[in-house]
Design a protein around this motif. Structure first.
Motif, PDB file in Angstrom:
ATOM      1  N   HIS A 155      -9.699   3.835   0.115  1.00  0.00           N
ATOM      2  CA  HIS A 155      -9.218   3.455  -1.171  1.00  0.00           C
ATOM      3  C   HIS A 155      -8.344   2.964  -1.698  1.00  0.00           C
ATOM      4  O   HIS A 155      -8.150   2.612  -2.956  1.00  0.00           O
ATOM      5  CB  HIS A 155      -9.028   5.363  -1.400  1.00  0.00           C
ATOM      6  N   LEU A 180      -2.046  -5.252  -9.144  1.00  0.00           N
ATOM      7  CA  LEU A 180      -2.820  -4.565  -8.099  1.00  0.00           C
ATOM      8  C   LEU A 180      -1.720  -3.256  -7.604  1.00  0.00           C
ATOM      9  O   LEU A 180      -2.283  -1.957  -7.435  1.00  0.00           O
ATOM     10  CB  LEU A 180      -3.327  -5.370  -7.308  1.00  0.00           C
ATOM     11  N   ALA A 186      -3.578   5.674  -8.269  1.00  0.00           N
ATOM     12  CA  ALA A 186      -4.054   5.437  -7.474  1.00  0.00           C
ATOM     13  C   ALA A 186      -3.597   6.553  -6.263  1.00  0.00           C
ATOM     14  O   ALA A 186      -4.365   7.519  -6.327  1.00  0.00           O
ATOM     15  CB  ALA A 186      -4.895   4.922  -6.310  1.00  0.00           C
ATOM     16  N   LEU A 198     -13.666   2.306 -11.535  1.00  0.00           N
ATOM     17  CA  LEU A 198     -12.612   1.704 -12.701  1.00  0.00           C
ATOM     18  C   LEU A 198     -11.930   1.584 -14.098  1.00  0.00           C
ATOM     19  O   LEU A 198     -11.424   1.907 -14.718  1.00  0.00           O
ATOM     20  CB  LEU A 198     -11.532   0.746 -11.927  1.00  0.00           C
ATOM     21  N   LYS A 215       1.207  -1.295  -0.292  1.00  0.00           N
ATOM     22  CA  LYS A 215      -0.110   0.027  -0.127  1.00  0.00           C
ATOM     23  C   LYS A 215       1.103   1.298  -0.285  1.00  0.00           C
ATOM     24  O   LYS A 215       1.154   1.236   0.702  1.00  0.00           O
ATOM     25  CB  LYS A 215      -1.149   0.258   1.170  1.00  0.00           C
ATOM     26  N   THR A 251     -10.779   7.164  -7.581  1.00  0.00           N
ATOM     27  CA  THR A 251     -12.032   5.561  -6.718  1.00  0.00           C
ATOM     28  C   THR A 251     -12.064   7.182  -5.247  1.00  0.00           C
ATOM     29  O   THR A 251     -12.008   7.574  -5.024  1.00  0.00           O
ATOM     30  CB  THR A 251     -11.611   4.977  -5.451  1.00  0.00           C
ATOM     31  N   GLY A 309     -10.598  -3.656  -9.705  1.00  0.00           N
ATOM     32  CA  GLY A 309      -9.486  -2.925 -11.180  1.00  0.00           C
ATOM     33  C   GLY A 309      -9.206  -4.631 -11.688  1.00  0.00           C
ATOM     34  O   GLY A 309      -9.052  -4.835 -12.704  1.00  0.00           O
ATOM     35  N   LEU A 337      -1.818   0.075 -10.110  1.00  0.00           N
ATOM     36  CA  LEU A 337      -3.229   0.104  -9.564  1.00  0.00           C
ATOM     37  C   LEU A 337      -2.448   1.033  -8.274  1.00  0.00           C
ATOM     38  O   LEU A 337      -2.943   2.023  -8.155  1.00  0.00           O
ATOM     39  CB  LEU A 337      -4.106  -0.656 -10.140  1.00  0.00           C
ATOM     40  N   ALA A 338      -2.279   0.571  -7.507  1.00  0.00           N
ATOM     41  CA  ALA A 338      -1.980   1.080  -6.419  1.00  0.00           C
ATOM     42  C   ALA A 338      -1.165   2.143  -6.013  1.00  0.00           C
ATOM     43  O   ALA A 338      -1.460   3.786  -5.581  1.00  0.00           O
ATOM     44  CB  ALA A 338      -2.114   0.615  -4.766  1.00  0.00           C
ATOM     45  N   LEU A 384      -9.532  -1.180  -4.805  1.00  0.00           N
ATOM     46  CA  LEU A 384      -9.160  -1.287  -5.522  1.00  0.00           C
ATOM     47  C   LEU A 384      -8.800  -3.118  -5.996  1.00  0.00           C
ATOM     48  O   LEU A 384      -8.808  -3.835  -6.970  1.00  0.00           O
ATOM     49  CB  LEU A 384      -7.329  -1.349  -5.652  1.00  0.00           C
ATOM     50  N   LYS A 397     -17.322   2.440  -4.736  1.00  0.00           N
ATOM     51  CA  LYS A 397     -17.058   1.604  -3.723  1.00  0.00           C
ATOM     52  C   LYS A 397     -17.690   2.044  -2.229  1.00  0.00           C
ATOM     53  O   LYS A 397     -18.053   2.941  -1.683  1.00  0.00           O
ATOM     54  CB  LYS A 397     -15.663   1.114  -3.874  1.00  0.00           C
TER      55      LYS A 397
END
Length: 301
Positions: free
Chosen positions: A116, A256, A263, A154, A108, A270, A124, A259-260, A120, A295
């Motif tokens: 948030h 992932l 973000a 997303l 993270k 998000t 995602g 994507l994090a 994901l 979400k």
């Protein structure tokens, strides 16, 4: 540890908080002290028993398929993760709990808060998998039914990042929201085929149904057949010759993590509505009702 569980199928009234044993990580697993748990439409369908044929559930069961939190124990063979690391990912055990086990997680970023982060993993992976299944490419037009939810939020951004144009359907309250994500927004319901044809005179190249509310017939009309239509929500799909995308899931820690990072940097947006852990039933009621913007998540101390 505290956990939310259900010991019979039914409405949200079957959810209750109780104390259960803390799970112990097996080989390849890690244990996470949960800071946030994602609430997904699938959770309510499993709780109700509607998906028992597809997802057999041993009762009592703790809901939840994704988490964000702090690693607090490692199973045999786990590498590249340390106790104390902050992670997000998919839970092997129910995530509506103080502790859950996981196999696939990503770091993270410091600039991404818990709620948030937990928006994901499932959304995602689902969005990317369906866009790949549809073969969405630059210059194409994609119609997304029910595009304002967690997956849709997303999917709109990932599709536009590929260079595609997205026409997204939603209710009146979410028209501006979809436009802010980069979609051409329109209302769902009666007259949809005509509205979409006016917005895309040359037709739509692919359809992603996230709503599951009777939009497949309109999709077939717009596509002139069943090719390149995928739903994640309408269980009539097979009767109509349309692909229902329920797996196999492609859980990639590397994707992932990327994507994090996006973000955290503000490249991917998000939208999260968070509920305290003890309001899990309320969160699922909201989820079951549909029309969610972004979400839903549960937060723990």
């Amino acid at each position: 540890m505290k956990a939310i569980l259900f010991d019979r199928f039914g409405g949200t009234e079957v959810l209750h908080e109780t104390d259960i044993e803390v799970p112990q990580p097996g080989p390849g697993q890690l244990r996470v002290r949960v800071k946030a748990a994602g609430v997904n439409g699938l959770d309510g369908k499993i709780r109700s028993g509607a998906l028992e044929a597809l997802f057999p559930t041993s009762l009592p069961a703790v809901p939840g398929g994704e988490l964000a939190g702090v690693v607090d124990a490692l199973g045999e063979g786990v590498q590249d993760v340390q106790v104390g690391d902050e992670v997000l990912g998919w839970s092997d055990t129910g995530s509506y709990a103080e502790y859950a086990l996981a196999t696939t997680v990503a770091p993270k970023p410091a600039g991404l808060d818990w709620q948030h982060a937990v928006a994901l993993p499932v959304a995602g992976e689902t969005a990317e998998r369906v866009l790949n299944l549809l073969g969405v490419a630059a210059g194409e037009t994609v119609l997304m039914h029910g595009a304002a939810g967690g997956v849709g939020t997303l999917a709109v951004q990932l599709a536009t990042a590929r260079g595609a144009r997205v026409i997204g359907t939603a209710g009146p309250a979410n028209q501006e929201y979809l436009a802010s994500l980069g979609a051409t927004a329109t209302l769902y319901g009666e007259g949809l085929v005509e509205r979409v044809r006016a917005l895309a005179p040359d037709g739509v190249d692919a359809v992603f149904d996230l709503a599951g509310k009777g939009a497949l017939e309109d999709s077939i009309a717009l596509r002139g057949g069943t090719d390149r239509i995928v739903t994640i929500a309408d269980f009539r799909a097979h009767q109509l010759g349309i692909t229902f995308a329920n797996g196999p899931h492609e859980r990639s820690a590397a994707r992932l993590a990327a994507l994090a990072q996006d973000a955290a940097a503000g490249k991917v947006v998000t939208t999260v509505t968070a509920y305290p852990f003890d309001q899990a039933a309320t969160a699922q009621q909201v989820s079951d009702a549909g029309h969610v913007r972004g979400k839903l998540a549960l937060t723990l101390d």
